[in-house]
Design a protein around this motif. Structure first.
Motif, mmCIF file in Angstrom:
data_model
loop_
_atom_site.group_PDB
_atom_site.id
_atom_site.type_symbol
_atom_site.label_atom_id
_atom_site.label_comp_id
_atom_site.label_asym_id
_atom_site.label_seq_id
_atom_site.Cartn_x
_atom_site.Cartn_y
_atom_site.Cartn_z
ATOM 1 N N GLY B 159 57.982 46.547 5.485
ATOM 2 C CA GLY B 159 57.444 47.853 5.125
ATOM 3 C C GLY B 159 58.335 48.634 4.178
ATOM 4 O O GLY B 159 59.320 48.139 3.646
ATOM 5 N N LYS B 160 57.962 49.896 3.997
ATOM 6 C CA LYS B 160 58.647 50.783 3.068
ATOM 7 C C LYS B 160 60.012 51.184 3.631
ATOM 8 O O LYS B 160 60.192 51.237 4.849
ATOM 9 C CB LYS B 160 57.798 52.050 2.897
ATOM 10 C CG LYS B 160 56.527 51.828 2.105
ATOM 11 C CD LYS B 160 56.838 51.743 0.626
ATOM 12 C CE LYS B 160 55.562 51.755 -0.210
ATOM 13 N NZ LYS B 160 55.865 51.502 -1.629
ATOM 14 N N PRO B 161 60.966 51.514 2.759
ATOM 15 C CA PRO B 161 62.271 51.984 3.246
ATOM 16 C C PRO B 161 62.123 53.218 4.131
ATOM 17 O O PRO B 161 61.205 54.021 3.941
ATOM 18 C CB PRO B 161 63.020 52.325 1.961
ATOM 19 C CG PRO B 161 62.365 51.533 0.901
ATOM 20 C CD PRO B 161 60.929 51.419 1.291
ATOM 21 N N LYS B 162 63.055 53.336 5.074
ATOM 22 C CA LYS B 162 63.040 54.471 6.008
ATOM 23 C C LYS B 162 64.293 55.312 5.778
ATOM 24 O O LYS B 162 65.390 54.785 5.594
ATOM 25 C CB LYS B 162 63.060 53.965 7.448
ATOM 26 C CG LYS B 162 61.895 53.058 7.817
ATOM 27 C CD LYS B 162 61.884 52.709 9.295
ATOM 28 C CE LYS B 162 62.964 51.750 9.734
ATOM 29 N NZ LYS B 162 62.772 50.370 9.298
ATOM 30 N N GLY B 163 64.131 56.639 5.828
ATOM 31 C CA GLY B 163 65.269 57.544 5.644
ATOM 32 C C GLY B 163 66.017 57.719 6.956
ATOM 33 O O GLY B 163 65.474 58.244 7.919
ATOM 34 N N VAL B 164 67.264 57.281 6.995
ATOM 35 C CA VAL B 164 68.080 57.413 8.202
ATOM 36 C C VAL B 164 68.717 58.797 8.198
ATOM 37 O O VAL B 164 69.406 59.168 7.247
ATOM 38 C CB VAL B 164 69.193 56.340 8.235
ATOM 39 C CG1 VAL B 164 70.064 56.511 9.471
ATOM 40 C CG2 VAL B 164 68.595 54.949 8.157
#
Lengths: 487, 487
Positions: B159-164
């Motif tokens: 999936g799409k990158p996730k903001g940590v």
């Protein structure tokens, strides 16, 4: 609520075979420390009928004291640390005030305890404990930082002693704040001659497990033994108060310490400048610090680069902490003398069952120390005195430490204390009490003071005494000085 | 909510004249760092219409990047760190996802940005900023530990990158956990060649202000420059990944580093054992570590006494943290392979606007890393692989790192990567991709592998390539390997 792993368990898991404790010829690793502590916990647990119990300890600086202190943390009890110099009346007060359910004491103290009322209190000696069978206990995985870990009584300026609540978080942040100032080397070993029932001693035990650093424990301070040890290179840091350093220097003579010694952490009140200068001239790395039971040890300390440059200052706050001076006009500017306020996660959440004292001691999250000092334009704190010792004479403020410093600067004087005495004309006047190491007259000392001090600060009388009254951690007890006046 | 003093302001007050940053021939003290940062804050503030704004940065490892990063913290904005290797499509996604109101970028990136949709986004270059006037700002006294400080995107498995979300507390506890493991000496200087937009780089900047320790910043990794520097004795600690160490060793030849170098902190995935052994044989103090964007850098690191004894392990958790392995049967015992779970105050509170990912990633306060490993009976973690790279072949689990280690052990091979390729019979089979430094045939390598690996682990094919795909921080990008298969 923030929590951290049980610090003893975590340390024993992380570095099990690293040295944790040395006492005389014996040493124990962190794994052994954990095992010993667990054995004591498994013996003590039989006495704990309710959770969050309060247990008092009356112990000397011996290895089993270290194990018992950790054992009580494993059992999640609040530990009251009793001073072994207290009278039975004082002990009774603290035991009742804290509602301790159990008292663990050294065998030799049992006789004192027979005088204590035992109706609501179980008393067990270390010898008794050692003979008891072990029961399984629940292992404590985490320490919640807001839980109370220890209770220590302080006398304050007036009234009955108050129990200072020290949380796991207070101890944790104190240890972290100190490491960010002093650093941490692989070879660090902290010498503990301060009593474990004082925060100056207990805080060394906690730093030990948090840092994975050995503690060298001595039953009591002895300048000859300390000086021998500091010449071996085995010790890198030692907590001291002025009178200890004075005795160490006298005994040391022309010798010097091993280069491994990187910090003499000097607490317990304002330090006489001649003493600091004597250390500086010998290259002894003395770091002045300021702290109290309510701040779980140091809250202000000189940094390594300033230790010998800023003689006379207690330094700057530890990284997580803040300081401020307030005078009657509010927050004071640089160099203005006023009361020292402190703030930080190492500051107590309050006194046990003392809503009035708590109300008086806290202001918008800041703790009012009752001590007097100033901060210079760079942020260095100068502690002038403990407020309770302030001598107000004819409307002028007199700080005993300033006069003591002058007296100690005289070649014939080894130790000095100054206190206020009632005077019909001036309200109070300062009296001096000195321990001399060669013959000198009162007149000569008064003349010496007149050369160095404003007239109102010169003691009205100076008495020669054999010893000065001190606390168990060797702090001068100024309020007891006037009892030394010959009748 | 727990808070600490504004770390830049506190550090500049505590040790203003200590060195903070070196870049080439230039150096700045902590006081200068604070002043530079304040100047940038006073320029950036005009763009901030609402509190808690999100600002993205697209910067290189240059001094102004350090100042801008601190400036944004002074302004209490959440900073999105953009990777300079991203395509404009990827940048657009992260800017929209984070709802950044402003993007600050290097002058040379402006051309990329013209492609970006600018309707909801202001873009300003460093040159623009430098020309702007300064406006007064509110000074931030405290940092609440629960506030979000930085946002970094991770690709995850699908999936799409996730903001940590990285809070001030995550960074603070990470710095504290590291100092309790590695210690802190007065002479410490940390070399930063890792990109500041990665947690491996940013965490060095934060340790710098928390510890009062200088950072030596390089715009990018260059083994020749690094090797020269490490021979001068100016650097005591450096963060590295395997491929950097490989290149450093090749360049170093028969020479060695100055004794002042006390730690090469090796992150970024499992390390090939031959590489660790090469370091050990030269006495290079390499410390394997395990961490990720979600843990604000290291969470597991070898301790000094174990660094050369426990080759192949990533070590034990940092003091405030815990680790656990779970398999399908629940918490796994010693030596059982399963998914690595971590817990601690340095672990992210979650991904930005991703309730599903947050639900999937957390379990009773533990974070599921998606990585595969085991813990031995002493508590040492062995990271086998990133779960996303796991090759399941005929029901057998194959860990690429294990095969890569074998390939690299061959004299002719400089670098190796292994990935799974679809196979009609076995589901997936491993393919090898190698950079060779002398002539060798595929057949010879396969024969070499057959000697050392169970049959199902031997790559079906091995391709010779010029370079391997890597992230900006030099981690092998296994999922891009299969694109190298000749069509």
């Amino acid at each position: 609520m923030q929590s951290i792993p049980n610090w003893l368990k975590q340390r024993a898991m992380l570095t099990p075979h690293r040295e944790a404790l040395t006492y005389g010829e014996q040493s124990w690793t962190f794994l052994e420390l954990q095992q010993k502590s667990e054995q004591y916990a498994q013996r003590i647990v039989r006495f704990l009928l309710n959770k969050n119990a309060v247990v008092a300890v009356l112990l000397k600086n011996r290895p089993h004291a270290v194990w018992i202190i950790h054992a009580l943390q494993q059992l999640k009890v609040q530990t009251v640390f009793l001073n072994k110099q207290l009278t039975s009346e004082e002990l009774t007060f603290q035991l009742k005030d804290s509602q301790a359910a159990l008292l663990i004491c050294e065998n030799e103290f049992e006789v004192i305890l027979e005088e204590l009322e035992k109706k609501t209190l179980r008393v067990v000696t270390v010898a008794d404990l050692n003979g008891m069978s072990q029961q399984p206990i629940d292992k404590r995985e985490m320490f919640a930082l807001d839980d109370v870990c220890s209770i220590m009584y302080t006398s304050g300026t007036t009234g009955k002693p108050k129990g200072v609540l020290q949380t796991y978080g207070n101890h944790w942040w104190s240890a972290v704040g100190s490491v960010l100032n002093l650093g941490l080397n692989e070879k660090d070993t902290w010498l503990c001659t301060m009593p474990l029932f004082h925060i100056s001693g207990l805080s060394i035990l906690i730093r030990s497990v948090v840092y994975g650093m050995p503690v060298y424990l001595m039953e009591q301070f002895d300048e000859k033994k300390v000086n021998q040890l500091l010449q071996t290179g085995k010790i890198t840091i030692m907590s001291v108060v002025s009178t200890m350093v004075q005795r160490m220097l006298t005994d040391l003579g022309e010798k010097n310490y091993a280069p491994a010694l990187r910090c003499l952490l000097l607490g317990g009140g304002p330090a006489p400048k001649p003493l600091l200068e004597a250390c500086k001239s010998k290259g002894i790395p003395i770091f002045q610090t300021y702290g109290m039971t309510e701040t779980a040890s140091q809250i202000v300390t000189l940094s390594p680069e300033d230790s010998l440059k800023k003689l006379g200052s207690a330094g700057k706050p530890l990284f997580p902490a803040q300081i401020r001076i307030i005078s009657e006009e509010g927050t004071a500017g640089a160099h203005t003398v006023g009361e020292i306020m402190v703030k930080g996660p190492n500051v107590t959440k309050g006194y046990l069952n003392r809503p009035d004292a708590n109300k008086a001691s806290f202001q918008n999250g800041w703790f009012l120390t009752g001590d007097i000092g100033s901060i210079d334009e760079e942020g260095y704190l100068y502690v002038l005195d403990r407020r309770s010792d302030l001598i107000i004479s004819g409307g002028e403020n007199i700080y005993p430490a300033e006069i003591e410093e002058v007296l100690i600067a005289h070649d014939a004087i080894a130790e000095a204390g100054v206190a206020g005495v009632e005077d019909p004309e001036w309200g109070k006047v300062p009296y001096g009490f000195v321990v001399s190491n060669e013959t000198v007259s009162e007149a000569e000392l008064l003349s010496f003071c007149r050369d160095k001090l404003a007239k109102y600060k010169v003691p009205k009388r100076i008495f020669f005494v054999k010893t000065l009254p001190k606390t168990a951690s060797n702090k001068l007890l100024r309020r007891e000085l006037t009892a030394l006046i010959p009748s």
